[in-house]
Write an enzyme that holds these catalytic residues in place. Structure first.
Site, short mmCIF file in Angstrom:
data_model
loop_
_atom_site.label_atom_id
_atom_site.label_comp_id
_atom_site.label_asym_id
_atom_site.label_seq_id
_atom_site.Cartn_x
_atom_site.Cartn_y
_atom_site.Cartn_z
N VAL A 1 16.80 6.12 -26.97
CA VAL A 1 15.74 5.25 -26.39
C VAL A 1 16.17 3.94 -26.20
CG1 VAL A 1 13.21 4.69 -26.29
CG2 VAL A 1 14.06 6.80 -27.23
N CYS A 2 16.23 3.34 -24.95
CA CYS A 2 16.63 1.90 -25.08
C CYS A 2 15.79 0.82 -25.30
CB CYS A 2 16.77 1.59 -23.42
SG CYS A 2 17.13 -0.07 -23.21
N PHE A 3 14.46 1.07 -25.45
CA PHE A 3 13.28 -0.03 -25.69
C PHE A 3 13.32 0.04 -27.13
CE2 PHE A 3 12.90 -0.86 -21.39
CZ PHE A 3 12.33 -1.98 -21.29
N GLU A 4 14.07 0.64 -27.90
CA GLU A 4 13.62 0.48 -29.52
C GLU A 4 14.42 -0.50 -30.11
OE1 GLU A 4 12.81 5.19 -30.83
OE2 GLU A 4 14.71 4.23 -31.27
N ALA B 1 18.72 5.66 -22.81
CA ALA B 1 17.99 6.01 -21.89
C ALA B 1 16.48 5.10 -21.35
CB ALA B 1 17.47 7.55 -21.84
#
Length: 272
Positions: free
Chosen positions: A143-146, A81
């Site tokens: 979470v995508c940006f992790e 996401a």
């Protein structure tokens, strides 16, 4: 001779509209109605896009999404996401058999991401490609940006742009998020965690994993400046010329029909 691609900036649109446009562009290019195309867009209201295969149950806090006036939409592409708020979003539509496109997904990321790299450079930002050591880690995070994937853009070892890709009907669709600013509190309130302590730990760790344009530039950067830089970046990185276009009446009707039938439906967004 430098090849000419289409360029369109659809500016601020709803999450459902944005995803419908990307699918329509893919269909039109597959049917040879348009040449390869690069699109820039923004989100109004803010959107939470979830990956094609991503589950929402016990992952996404749907009540929090609704209470935050954020609209959830499922992408055609995979991955995790992404909260789309203060950012520039891009999409690239190009045939799999284009002479510049490698056969592998990973190598195609490298080619297309050269446009992003040149965009960061135009803004005076020293970005580089992420090259993970060995196999990418698989985590339970939604979470995508992790964490960065192959050839995504990083600055100071922090993810500065997130991208996802799919191939359908002989066409590559790659789209991605370039955050101008990031609101960690808003982001992590949209996901389900075992308890508040675990959520807070994830929120605090995020600062070491992701970075926004304004953080790294250390000055005020406008979306218009970003658009100019990344448009120039794609032209330089892909060695193309961009011809700006607008959708005609028939194209807009097709976009809205797909938006209504698919991207506004719970069956598509929640029941995968």
């Amino acid at each position: 001779m430098t090849e000419t691609w289409y360029f369109i900036d659809t500016q601020q649109q709803s999450p459902a509209y944005n995803m419908a446009v990307d699918e329509c562009l893919l269909n039109w290019h597959s049917n040879k109605k348009i040449p390869p195309t690069i699109r820039f867009y923004e989100w109004l209201p803010a959107g939470l896009s979830i990956g094609y295969f991503q589950k929402t149950v016990n992952k996404i806090d749907l009540e929090a999404v609704q209470n935050s006036d954020i609209e959830l939409v499922r992408r055609l592409t995979g991955g995790r996401a992404v909260l789309h708020d203060q950012e520039l979003t891009y999409s690239v539509i190009v045939s799999e058999d284009h002479p510049k496109m490698p056969k592998s997904v990973k190598e195609a990321y490298l080619v297309l991401s050269k446009g992003l790299l040149e965009g960061f450079r135009t803004l005076g930002i020293d970005a580089s490609f992420a090259i993970p050591e060995g196999k990418l880690n698989t985590t339970q995070s939604a979470v995508c940006f992790e964490e960065p994937s192959w050839y995504e853009l990083v600055v100071d070892n922090k993810k500065a742009a997130g991208s996802a890709q799919t191939r359908k009907q002989g066409v590559i669709l790659q789209h991605g998020s370039i955050p101008l600013t990031v609101d960690n509190d808003k982001l992590y309130d949209l996901f389900v965690y075992r308890n508040e302590r675990v959520k807070q730990r994830a929120r605090e760790a995020f600062n070491d994993k992701a970075i926004s344009i304004e953080q790294v530039a250390k000055r005020n950067v406008t979306l218009e400046e970003m658009k100019h830089a990344f448009k120039k970046g794609f032209e330089t990185g892909l060695d193309i010329k961009l011809q700006e276009i607008q959708f005609n009446k028939e194209q807009e009707q097709e976009i809205h029909a797909l938006m209504e039938s698919k991207y506004l439906s719970d069956q598509w967004n929640l029941s995968r």
